[in-house]
Structures are given as C-alpha cells and as structure tokens.
Design an enzyme around this catalytic site. Structure first.
Site, short mmCIF file in Angstrom:
data_model
loop_
_atom_site.label_atom_id
_atom_site.label_comp_id
_atom_site.label_asym_id
_atom_site.label_seq_id
_atom_site.Cartn_x
_atom_site.Cartn_y
_atom_site.Cartn_z
N HIS A 125 -23.41 -11.43 45.40
CA HIS A 125 -24.69 -11.92 44.77
C HIS A 125 -25.20 -13.17 45.52
O HIS A 125 -25.77 -14.03 44.99
CB HIS A 125 -24.48 -12.33 43.31
CG HIS A 125 -24.15 -11.15 42.47
ND1 HIS A 125 -23.77 -11.18 41.11
CD2 HIS A 125 -24.05 -9.82 42.66
CE1 HIS A 125 -23.53 -10.22 40.66
NE2 HIS A 125 -23.76 -9.16 41.40
N CYS A 126 -25.26 -13.28 46.75
CA CYS A 126 -25.55 -14.51 47.58
C CYS A 126 -26.96 -14.79 47.51
O CYS A 126 -27.65 -13.83 47.80
CB CYS A 126 -24.86 -14.72 49.09
SG CYS A 126 -24.87 -13.24 49.88
#
Length: 663
Positions: A567-568
């Site tokens: 989820h960067c």
C-alpha cells in the site's frame, strides 16, 4: 494495430490508476490518440488474474506478475532488509491484489489540503467508478453504473460469522457498511472487488483498457516496455524514452522514443514514478549529481515521504470439521479439480472469493489508550483525537494459512491479517545511477518512528482474543507467534489433545506425542453455557493478561515480521513547493497534479498522496485515476458531459484468450 510514434496523450504506466486514466481519456474524444506504456505483460483474459481464489500465487518470490524491491538493512526491523513487491502486469495491483474493498475516511482527503481534493469534491468520482452489487441503505454514497464491480463474491467461508460473533463479544459492533467514509470502529462482512455476475476479479485494465480497445481504435497499448526518462524541450514535457522491461543487451541498451503533443501523465507507481522523475532531472540536485544525472528542476521532495501500511500475520489452527482453503492452495489435486470445475460451471465456489471474509477497523478505548506508551498517546492526541473517522488499526480473518504451505504441517488454519492504518514513520527512494535497470537506494522507513509500535502490539492482543473466542479456534501456530517466556500465561499453545486425535484419526500412532515440555497443548476451554441463546455471549477462553516481558516479546516479533501491505504512497506528493507540515521536504505537484517547473507533465498514481489513507489502496488508486483524467480533460478545454468519459462495458466472449506459456 500499428503503434504510432506520436500521440496526443501518453500515459506512462498501466497500473490501477494508469489504466483508468488511459481508458477514460480515450473516451474523452475518440479523435485523440492515447498511448499507454506498461512495463509488465498484458493481462487480457489471463486466468491467474481473473480467478479470484488463486491470488496468493502472484505473491511468490518467483512471480512473473510482480517485481520485488529490497530495502537497506534497518535496525528497526532487527537488521532485516524489507522486501516490497510491486505489480508487474497490466492493471497493476488491481490484477494481483487481495481484492479487499475498503474506502478511506472523509478526513483523509480533506487532510491533503489541496484545492479540489476535498471528500465532497471526490465523492462523485468514487461513485462514478463502482457498481455496488449489494443491497444498501445509503445509496447516496455508492455508485451503481461504474465499470468496477463490488460484491461479497460468490462464496463465503463459515469463518465469517464466527469472526463477527467474536468481535461483537469484544465490544466491536457489527456495521452494515464500514466503508461509509465516517465509521472508524466496527466489524463487517468484507466486500470484494469481484463481479457477482461472473465470479471474476474486477481489475482496472479489463474495465477501462480492454473494453475501450475492443470498441474504439484510438487507445494504443505498449506492454513489456519500461519508462527510462521524460524528455523536456523548451520547458515542456515533450516525449518519453523507453527501454525493454528486461535488458536485451547490457552493453548496448535499446532505446525508443514516443512523443506527446498535448499531455504526458506519469503513473508508474509510488516506487517507479519518483525514479523516472529523478532520471529525468527532477529532484534533489545533490542526490541527482551523485547519481550522475544533470539536475533540471530543483524538487527535493521527489522520492521522499514514502509511506505504507505495516502488516503482520498471526495464524491459528482450527478444528477439522470447519472449512478452509488450505487443501486447495497446498495442491490437493482432487480438491483443486472440484473447485475449478465449480467455478468454470457457474462462477461460484471457493475460487469466487479471496477467503478474506470479515474484518474490523478499530480505535482504542480511553482505557486501552492509557495503557499504551506516552509517545503514542501524544501522537494519538495530535493526529487522531479530533478526527473520529480515522481508524488506528485494521485486522481481518483469512480462511486458511496465508504463507508457504511447505513450511507447516497439513491441516486447517485461519490467519489474522493486521495493518497499521496511519504510520508516523516515513521513508525514501532515490536513484543510484542514470541506468533504468540499476537498483535504487531504498529505505521504506518501516517502524522508524517509535509511536508506531504501541498500536501494533495492541492489535496483536486484540485479534488474538478474537481468535480465542471463535468456535474455529484450536490453538496457535506457535512458530508464527511471539516467543513468550515459558512461564508466561501469554505463551502460545499447540492444538489440544482432542483436536490432535481428530486430525490424526484412529490409525495415527503419534497424535499428541510430546517431546519433553517445549511445546504444550492448548488448555481445555470452559464448557458452553446452555443458558445463553447466542454463542457470542460465551467466553470459552479467559482473556490473557500480558506483563512487561510479554510486551517485549510481542515488540520483538513485530520487528522481525512486519512487512509491507503493498500500500505504498507519497513519493511525488501534492503540496506547496516550499513544503508544509505534512510534506516536510517540499511538494512535487500542485493541486492539479502538475509537476512543478515543467509544462505538460502530471503524475497520477498513489505517489501523489501527501498523507496516508485508512484503507486498502486500490480504491484510492482508482479515485486518483478518475481525478487525474478529469484534470487532463479540463486542461484540454473539455466541459460538461464530455468529462463523463464513459467507458464501454467489458463483455466476455469477445476477446482472444491469452496463453500461460510465459507463466
């Protein structure tokens, strides 16, 4: 279809956002030539993409659909190097992710502090994207005609209701729609990015790209092609230089240039978009010169502000009478044939779900908060206290062991999957060379802010009590839990003798055999109180009391096992160029997603987020795609209905099948 060398619009990166941007803009005006460049392979009708239940395969270290970036060693991870995967296939994460439908909180987008990015501005775009395939009592916040489908899938494992009963007994209320943008504490039957009508994954590429290319001839797809750099001419982004995704000749790289008459949109993702900008001369001049790149625009924020959600798993044994996906993923040929036959017959069964059936978003009670360390309490007061729509932690139940099944004994499992919604930690990524194939200098910053530890410890304790209150529960997988002192009441326990014998059967001669005392079977739970009507009122195992030494064991476990949640975001942040409270190193983009210091270049992917979002990020990636396409359309002078950019519906049976020879 021959690929031209010049387009009106070039979209660099065909991930979740990029596929949306390209598909929408190709339907803005069918006279516009739109080029979409993607480093990965085409995902068209690829079973490894559209069959929901086999998604774990994409996450193996030898996956052909993901790239794996290794970080620098970190003392905050007990010296480990983090491995951060990114999708490497058309559709990006939407082709291989966990398919969990989760929305951010209203305050998340308001916190961007950017004109046009308030939740009230973005809600119409959220609705525009989705077809919400379930009954609801709040239709004003959901969409029912969009290209991306949302449902419960076409199968639900029994662990769902067991989990929801257990969380309710802990004071976590059941909520019909936890994705209403305002609820931050509750449990729900989790929705999925799966088309209820077909049982297929609902990915961005099939929804926006393939559907458009089938019906119109102005969208051009270029796969297996890596973006090297953006070429700037007279202060305008005019072209892009590309190379093959894998070097064909290390001594003589093969370059190709594509030009854009009107607009270039960079959408290579949180890791690759800043690297492309840096190779193009945008970034911190000192770092660029050190990497052998001539600085073009001074933007120190490029590659900074890296954020993620910090994840860890805790697996449990379950009783043999319950169902899990373990035999299927382990490779039981009979089970696999049965499951595949059912899906191909009618799009139902275990292949039509991700096995993540229920979950929670939670905030600590005042009493729980008071038991956490002072640093987190201060952080909570600053960041969370006046934003009651922000959850602190998420955890959900997976109907099986999520990991390598060659490393554990046969049997049935369930796994608690946790992630920290808004870490205080920050990281960075920078090029080390002009070479597009060179390894970057990567510090994701996992757990480098001490305030992130307390909520992670709290969520482990919370989810462990959920597991212990479930009828499925039959002990911990002790190798995958903290190493508590032997004398501690918190220590993990193996299956009880009764469950071991049930798994072993009457002919098994070693079920329950113990070597000394280094493993112990689970203590027999209290009997059911038949006077209670519902099982969630019955506490089968007493709550565990943890002491300071136990907390240290959990902290050490977290340092050794925390990983990315895929989820960067944040490395090309929207924000003031001079910086702000949330974009300390300086913004990279203005509020219309334009890169500072150049014309004709926007960024449209998760890297634009200046602050985190409390959700699985596919929802936000789609939202950014919709917003970016709208901004481009407006900049080109389009108004009114033209900005609807309606894409055709993807229909089965009208596309060539793609082979799996390269997989």
């Amino acid at each position: 279809m021959a690929i031209p060398e010049e387009f009106d619009i070039l979209v660099l990166g065909g991930g979740s956002s990029g596929s949306c941007i390209a598909g929408r803009l190709a339907n803005l005006d069918h006279s516009l030539k739109v080029g979409l460049i993607e480093a990965g392979e085409n995902n068209l009708n690829n079973p490894w993409v559209y069959l929901p239940g086999i998604y774990p395969r994409n996450m193996k270290l030898d996956s052909k659909t993901a790239s794996f970036y290794t970080s620098n060693p970190s003392p905050h991870l007990n010296g480990r190097r983090a491995i951060v995967p990114c999708a490497n296939i058309l559709g990006g994460g939407s082709s291989i992710n966990f398919m969990m439908y989760t929305r951010g909180s209203a305050s998340d987008y308001d916190d961007f502090e950017a004109e046009g990015w308030k939740t009230k501005d973005l809600l119409p775009l959220m609705k525009k994207t989705e077809t919400y395939q379930r009954a609801c009592n709040n239709p004003e916040i959901h969409g029912f005609e969009g290209p991306i489908k949302v449902s419960f899938g076409n199968y639900t494992y029994p662990v769902c209701q067991d989990f929801l009963r257990a969380t309710e007994s802990q004071g976590i209320p059941y909520v019909d729609d936890l994705e209403d943008l305002v609820t931050a504490h509750g449990a729900e039957h989790w929705l999925k990015w799966i088309n209820r009508d077909t049982g297929r994954r609902s990915d961005s590429a099939h929804a926006f790209v393939h559907s458009t290319m089938r019906n119109h001839d102005n969208l051009y797809l270029i796969c297996n092609t890596k973006v090297d750099k953006i070429i700037v001419e007279d202060g305008r982004a005019a072209a892009v230089r590309t190379v093959p995704s894998k070097p064909l000749n290390a001594k003589k790289p093969t370059h190709k240039v594509y030009r854009a008459r009107k607009q270039i949109v960079l959408s290579c993702g949180t890791i690759s978009s800043p690297l492309v900008l840096q190779r193009s001369g945008f970034g911190d001049p000192i770092k660029l010169r050190a990497a052998g790149v001539k600085p073009l625009v001074n933007l120190p924020g490029v590659g900074r502000n890296f954020q993620d959600h910090y994840c860890f798993f805790s697996p449990y044994r379950i009783k043999p009478q319950y169902e899990s996906f373990d035999d299927f993923v382990r490779g039981d040929a009979n089970i696999q044939k049965k499951v595949f036959d059912q899906w191909y017959a009618n799009g139902t069964g275990p292949l039509a779900t991700n096995g993540i059936e229920a979950g929670v978003k939670i905030r600590p009670t005042p009493e729980e908060l008071s038991q956490m360390d002072e640093s987190f309490q201060e952080g909570y007061r600053e960041y969370f206290e006046d934003k009651p729509d922000k959850p602190v932690m998420h955890y959900s139940i997976i109907a099986g062991f999520f990991g390598d099944h060659t490393k554990i004994p046969p049997g049935k499992y369930m796994t608690m999957f946790h992630f920290l919604e808004y870490p205080f930690s920050r990281g960075s990524i920078h090029i080390t060379s002009p070479d597009p194939y060179a390894t970057p200098d990567f510090d994701p910053g996992f757990m480098n802010d001490e305030r992130d530890m307390a909520p992670m410890v709290w969520s482990y304790k919370k989810s462990r009590e959920t597991a212990r209150k479930m009828d499925h529960f039959a002990g911990e997988v002790t190798s995958h839990h903290p190493l508590f002192p032997y004398s501690s009441e918190a220590r993990a326990y193996e299956m009880d003798l009764e469950t071991s014998n049930a798994y072993g059967g009457p002919l098994n001669l070693t079920a329950g055999l113990a070597h000394g005392s280094w493993t112990q079977p689970l203590k027999k739970p209290a009997g059911r109180n038949e006077g209670h009507v519902t099982s969630n009122q019955v506490e089968l195992h007493p709550d565990i009391e943890y002491d300071e030494e136990d907390d240290k064991a959990i902290e050490n476990y977290i340092r050794e096992h925390t990983e990315t949640t895929w989820h960067c975001l944040g490395t090309c942040s929207i924000g003031p160029r001079e910086g702000s409270k949330i974009v300390k190193w300086g913004g990279v983009l203005d509020h219309r997603s334009n890169v500072y210091g150049v014309k004709g270049l926007k960024v449209g992917d998760l890297s634009v987020c200046p602050d985190n979002v409390g959700c699985n990020t596919y929802t936000t990636a789609l939202l950014i795609g919709e917003k970016t396409a709208t901004l481009v359309g407006e900049d080109l002078g389009y108004t009114g209905e033209a900005l609807d950019m309606t894409v055709p519906q993807f229909k089965l049976g009208t596309y060539e099948k793609t082979g799996l020879a390269r997989f």
